[in-house]
Scaffold this motif. Sequence first.
Motif, PDB file in Angstrom:
ATOM      1  N   UNK A 122       0.839  -1.197   0.000  1.00  0.00           N
ATOM      2  CA  UNK A 122       0.000   0.000   0.000  1.00  0.00           C
ATOM      3  C   UNK A 122       0.874   1.247   0.000  1.00  0.00           C
ATOM      4  N   UNK A 123       0.504   2.226  -0.809  1.00  0.00           N
ATOM      5  CA  UNK A 123       1.212   3.509  -0.809  1.00  0.00           C
ATOM      6  C   UNK A 123       0.225   4.622  -0.479  1.00  0.00           C
ATOM      7  N   UNK A 124       0.759   5.705   0.041  1.00  0.00           N
ATOM      8  CA  UNK A 124      -0.020   6.919   0.258  1.00  0.00           C
ATOM      9  C   UNK A 124       0.585   8.026  -0.578  1.00  0.00           C
ATOM     10  N   UNK A 125      -0.225   9.008  -0.939  1.00  0.00           N
ATOM     11  CA  UNK A 125       0.271  10.121  -1.749  1.00  0.00           C
ATOM     12  C   UNK A 125      -0.227  11.449  -1.211  1.00  0.00           C
ATOM     13  N   UNK A 126       0.520  12.493  -1.528  1.00  0.00           N
ATOM     14  CA  UNK A 126       0.137  13.854  -1.204  1.00  0.00           C
ATOM     15  C   UNK A 126       0.831  14.779  -2.182  1.00  0.00           C
ATOM     16  N   UNK A 127       0.350  16.006  -2.324  1.00  0.00           N
ATOM     17  CA  UNK A 127       0.945  16.884  -3.322  1.00  0.00           C
ATOM     18  C   UNK A 127       0.598  18.342  -3.071  1.00  0.00           C
ATOM     19  N   UNK A 128       1.333  19.218  -3.761  1.00  0.00           N
ATOM     20  CA  UNK A 128       0.989  20.632  -3.814  1.00  0.00           C
ATOM     21  C   UNK A 128       1.463  21.213  -5.138  1.00  0.00           C
ATOM     22  N   UNK A 129       0.775  22.249  -5.589  1.00  0.00           N
ATOM     23  CA  UNK A 129       1.124  22.967  -6.808  1.00  0.00           C
ATOM     24  C   UNK A 129       1.057  24.466  -6.552  1.00  0.00           C
ATOM     25  N   UNK A 130       1.975  25.208  -7.147  1.00  0.00           N
ATOM     26  CA  UNK A 130       1.885  26.661  -7.041  1.00  0.00           C
ATOM     27  C   UNK A 130       0.599  27.130  -7.733  1.00  0.00           C
ATOM     28  N   UNK A 131      -0.022  28.159  -7.205  1.00  0.00           N
ATOM     29  CA  UNK A 131      -1.323  28.599  -7.698  1.00  0.00           C
ATOM     30  C   UNK A 131      -1.289  29.021  -9.169  1.00  0.00           C
ATOM     31  N   UNK A 132      -0.159  29.520  -9.633  1.00  0.00           N
ATOM     32  CA  UNK A 132      -0.086  30.040 -11.001  1.00  0.00           C
ATOM     33  C   UNK A 132      -0.301  28.967 -12.063  1.00  0.00           C
ATOM     34  N   UNK A 133      -0.164  27.679 -11.698  1.00  0.00           N
ATOM     35  CA  UNK A 133      -0.361  26.615 -12.690  1.00  0.00           C
ATOM     36  C   UNK A 133      -1.550  25.724 -12.344  1.00  0.00           C
ATOM     37  N   UNK A 134      -2.283  26.071 -11.304  1.00  0.00           N
ATOM     38  CA  UNK A 134      -3.455  25.273 -10.949  1.00  0.00           C
ATOM     39  C   UNK A 134      -4.565  25.477 -11.978  1.00  0.00           C
ATOM     40  N   UNK A 135      -5.430  24.474 -12.111  1.00  0.00           N
ATOM     41  CA  UNK A 135      -6.542  24.569 -13.042  1.00  0.00           C
ATOM     42  C   UNK A 135      -6.207  24.132 -14.451  1.00  0.00           C
ATOM     43  N   UNK A 136      -5.030  23.548 -14.665  1.00  0.00           N
ATOM     44  CA  UNK A 136      -4.618  23.100 -16.001  1.00  0.00           C
ATOM     45  C   UNK A 136      -4.597  21.575 -16.133  1.00  0.00           C
TER      46      UNK A 136
END
Length: 225
Positions: free
Chosen positions: A109-123
């Motif tokens: 089993x693996x777990x994941x998490x993430x973040x993106x800078x707002x300027x590229x979100x929504x793509x």
Amino acid sequence: MTELARCWPPFGLTLTTPRLILRPIRDEEIPAAVEAALSGVHEPGRSPFSNPWAEAPAGELGPNMAQWYWRCRGTMSPGQWTLLLGIWHEGQFVGCQDIEGKDFATLKTVGTGSWLRQSVQGRGLGKEMRAAVALYAFDWLGAEIAESEAAAWNKQSLGVSRSLGYELNGVSRVNWGGKLQEVQRVRLTPATFNRPDWRLRVEGHDATANYLGIQLPSATPSRGS
């Protein structure tokens, strides 16, 4: 294999999708990661993370992030590991996607998490990078389950999960940064995974898997080259 990867094999790992490159963050790339985080990751005062790390003052954020990267590397073992994969899009550092395993040899089993800078979100980049680590987990590491979670109000994250085939896996009431939060857990299996229509390219896998004590699965038609 580079000399750096000979010293620490995960540094040789690279995952490539149609628009993204994912690979472990090296020390010289930490400033780019800090700059991306400082540019804004979420709406002020509405942290989607269990630890509101992105809200730290500018003078503390860099040292906190560096310590976190070093801690994850320094404590990595076959029994418990976290791969912090930086995300590059069009040559720019835009975020981080992690994949972790605990007692992986037994639990698969693996777990994941993430973040993106707002300027590229929504793509659609968030979906693409999560699909990348799901492909890597199932087709290369031999995982049987991938788990994630999000605040119940975080429709964007839960929407990505739903689009990839994650199923709801219960709600918990937890303390996130001193605040009561309802958290929706989600769960993905190879059978429910809505695979993308592109193939993941993987480099440096064998040495990384060996370092993590993971038995290499037999090649399957779904695995990239």
